[in-house]
Design an enzyme around this catalytic site. Structure first.
Site, PDB file in Angstrom:
ATOM      1  N   LYS A 224       0.811  -1.217   0.000  1.00  0.00           N
ATOM      2  CA  LYS A 224       0.000   0.000   0.000  1.00  0.00           C
ATOM      3  C   LYS A 224       0.855   1.282   0.000  1.00  0.00           C
ATOM      4  O   LYS A 224       2.072   1.233   0.223  1.00  0.00           O
ATOM      5  CB  LYS A 224      -0.934  -0.034   1.213  1.00  0.00           C
ATOM      6  CG  LYS A 224      -2.036  -1.096   1.124  1.00  0.00           C
ATOM      7  CD  LYS A 224      -2.886  -1.043   2.394  1.00  0.00           C
ATOM      8  CE  LYS A 224      -4.147  -1.851   2.278  1.00  0.00           C
ATOM      9  NZ  LYS A 224      -4.964  -1.729   3.527  1.00  0.00           N
TER      10      LYS A 224
ATOM     11  N   HIS B 104      -2.435  -5.245   1.703  1.00  0.00           N
ATOM     12  CA  HIS B 104      -3.754  -5.866   1.536  1.00  0.00           C
ATOM     13  C   HIS B 104      -3.536  -7.328   1.182  1.00  0.00           C
ATOM     14  O   HIS B 104      -2.597  -7.653   0.446  1.00  0.00           O
ATOM     15  CB  HIS B 104      -4.534  -5.210   0.392  1.00  0.00           C
ATOM     16  CG  HIS B 104      -5.704  -6.036  -0.069  1.00  0.00           C
ATOM     17  ND1 HIS B 104      -6.942  -5.955   0.536  1.00  0.00           N
ATOM     18  CD2 HIS B 104      -5.813  -7.010  -1.027  1.00  0.00           C
ATOM     19  CE1 HIS B 104      -7.760  -6.840  -0.038  1.00  0.00           C
ATOM     20  NE2 HIS B 104      -7.095  -7.481  -0.989  1.00  0.00           N
TER      21      HIS B 104
ATOM     22  N   TYR C 267     -12.638  -1.583  -3.349  1.00  0.00           N
ATOM     23  CA  TYR C 267     -13.085  -1.556  -1.958  1.00  0.00           C
ATOM     24  C   TYR C 267     -14.597  -1.350  -1.833  1.00  0.00           C
ATOM     25  O   TYR C 267     -15.072  -0.897  -0.795  1.00  0.00           O
ATOM     26  CB  TYR C 267     -12.329  -0.480  -1.190  1.00  0.00           C
ATOM     27  CG  TYR C 267     -10.965  -0.941  -0.670  1.00  0.00           C
ATOM     28  CD1 TYR C 267     -10.856  -2.031   0.188  1.00  0.00           C
ATOM     29  CD2 TYR C 267      -9.799  -0.278  -1.024  1.00  0.00           C
ATOM     30  CE1 TYR C 267      -9.634  -2.459   0.670  1.00  0.00           C
ATOM     31  CE2 TYR C 267      -8.559  -0.689  -0.546  1.00  0.00           C
ATOM     32  CZ  TYR C 267      -8.491  -1.784   0.308  1.00  0.00           C
ATOM     33  OH  TYR C 267      -7.280  -2.196   0.802  1.00  0.00           O
TER      34      TYR C 267
HETATM   35  P1  IDP Z   1      -8.105  -6.001   5.933  1.00  0.00           P
HETATM   36  O1  IDP Z   1      -7.251  -5.122   5.038  1.00  0.00           O
HETATM   37  O2  IDP Z   1      -7.345  -6.538   7.115  1.00  0.00           O
HETATM   38  O3  IDP Z   1      -8.844  -7.076   5.183  1.00  0.00           O
HETATM   39  P2  IDP Z   1     -10.663  -4.578   6.075  1.00  0.00           P
HETATM   40  O4  IDP Z   1     -11.594  -4.621   7.249  1.00  0.00           O
HETATM   41  O5  IDP Z   1     -11.062  -5.330   4.839  1.00  0.00           O
HETATM   42  O6  IDP Z   1      -9.216  -5.029   6.597  1.00  0.00           O
HETATM   43  O7  IDP Z   1     -10.454  -3.038   5.708  1.00  0.00           O
HETATM   44  C1  IDP Z   1      -9.864  -2.659   4.492  1.00  0.00           C
HETATM   45  C2  IDP Z   1      -8.894  -1.543   4.771  1.00  0.00           C
HETATM   46  O8  IDP Z   1      -9.604  -0.384   5.213  1.00  0.00           O
HETATM   47  C3  IDP Z   1      -7.883  -1.807   5.912  1.00  0.00           C
HETATM   48  O9  IDP Z   1      -6.783  -2.594   5.513  1.00  0.00           O
HETATM   49  C4  IDP Z   1      -7.484  -0.402   6.287  1.00  0.00           C
HETATM   50  O10 IDP Z   1      -6.559   0.173   5.351  1.00  0.00           O
HETATM   51  C5  IDP Z   1      -8.822   0.321   6.175  1.00  0.00           C
HETATM   52  N1  IDP Z   1      -9.549   0.300   7.471  1.00  0.00           N
HETATM   53  C6  IDP Z   1     -10.188  -0.756   8.038  1.00  0.00           C
HETATM   54  N2  IDP Z   1     -10.747  -0.426   9.219  1.00  0.00           N
HETATM   55  C7  IDP Z   1     -10.466   0.879   9.400  1.00  0.00           C
HETATM   56  C8  IDP Z   1     -10.771   1.821  10.460  1.00  0.00           C
HETATM   57  O11 IDP Z   1     -11.405   1.497  11.459  1.00  0.00           O
HETATM   58  N3  IDP Z   1     -10.293   3.096  10.288  1.00  0.00           N
HETATM   59  C9  IDP Z   1      -9.581   3.486   9.182  1.00  0.00           C
HETATM   60  N4  IDP Z   1      -9.279   2.644   8.187  1.00  0.00           N
HETATM   61  C10 IDP Z   1      -9.702   1.355   8.288  1.00  0.00           C
HETATM   62 MG    MG Z   2     -10.330  -6.950   3.747  1.00  0.00          MG
END
Ligand code: IDP
Ligand code: MG
Length: 138
Positions: free
Chosen positions: A9, A115, A49
């Site tokens: 990222k 990611h 996303y």
């Molecule tokens: P992951 O990347 O571990 O699968 P996801 O819940 O799919 O996590 O969220 C996608 C991306 O969104 C995260 O990797 C992060 O960059 C961002 N993100 C997730 N939760 C939050 C939050 O609570 N605040 C700000 N950004 C978040």
């Molecule tokens: Mg995810």
């Protein structure tokens, strides 16, 4: 062997640590079988996303993901999806296990360096979103 999709990222490309992250990926037994550095468009980031489009962090996430180049990758190993999620560590680096990419490199819950696909089905979709078949050389 199975495949998963990875993104190094913007926080990581900005800090010039893509090699350090690739070293961890390889040390943990995953093979990088496709890789390219690109700048995501708004449309690409929003589509990628889309599952998070109702979340409070969605607009910030799109802005962040389009702020600097990213490195998109296809990784191969036994149980690649599960293995890479383990190597990445928890979404919030405060909760990530020692030795994981996010524990070592992530700045915060948003700028968390990598990611990785969360299911076989999504891995297939995400790989097809970014790569042609002839770009993947196993
Ligand atoms: P992951 O990347 O571990 O699968 P996801 O819940 O799919 O996590 O969220 C996608 C991306 O969104 C995260 O990797 C992060 O960059 C961002 N993100 C997730 N939760 C939050 C939050 O609570 N605040 C700000 N950004 C978040
Ligand atoms: Mg995810």
């Amino acid at each position: 062997m199975s495949l998963t999709f990875s993104i190094i990222k913007p926080d990581a490309t900005k800090r010039n640590i893509t090699g350090s992250i690739n070293e961890l990926i390889e040390k943990n037994g995953l093979r990088i079988i496709a890789q390219k550095r690109i700048k995501l468009t708004n449309k690409q980031a929003e589509q990628f996303y889309d599952v998070h489009n109702d979340k409070p962090f969605f607009r910030d996430l799109i802005e962040y993901m389009t702020s600097e180049p990213v490195v998109v990758q296809v990784l191969s190993s036994d149980n690649a999806v599960k293995k890479y999620r383990e190597v990445m560590g928890a979404t919030n680096p405060d909760n990530a296990a020692d030795g994981t990419i996010r524990k070592l490199f992530a700045l915060n819950v948003q700028e968390n360096s990598v990611h990785g696909s969360d299911s076989e089905e999504n891995a297939k979709k995400e790989i097809e979103f970014f790569f042609n078949e002839n770009e993947i050389v196993g």
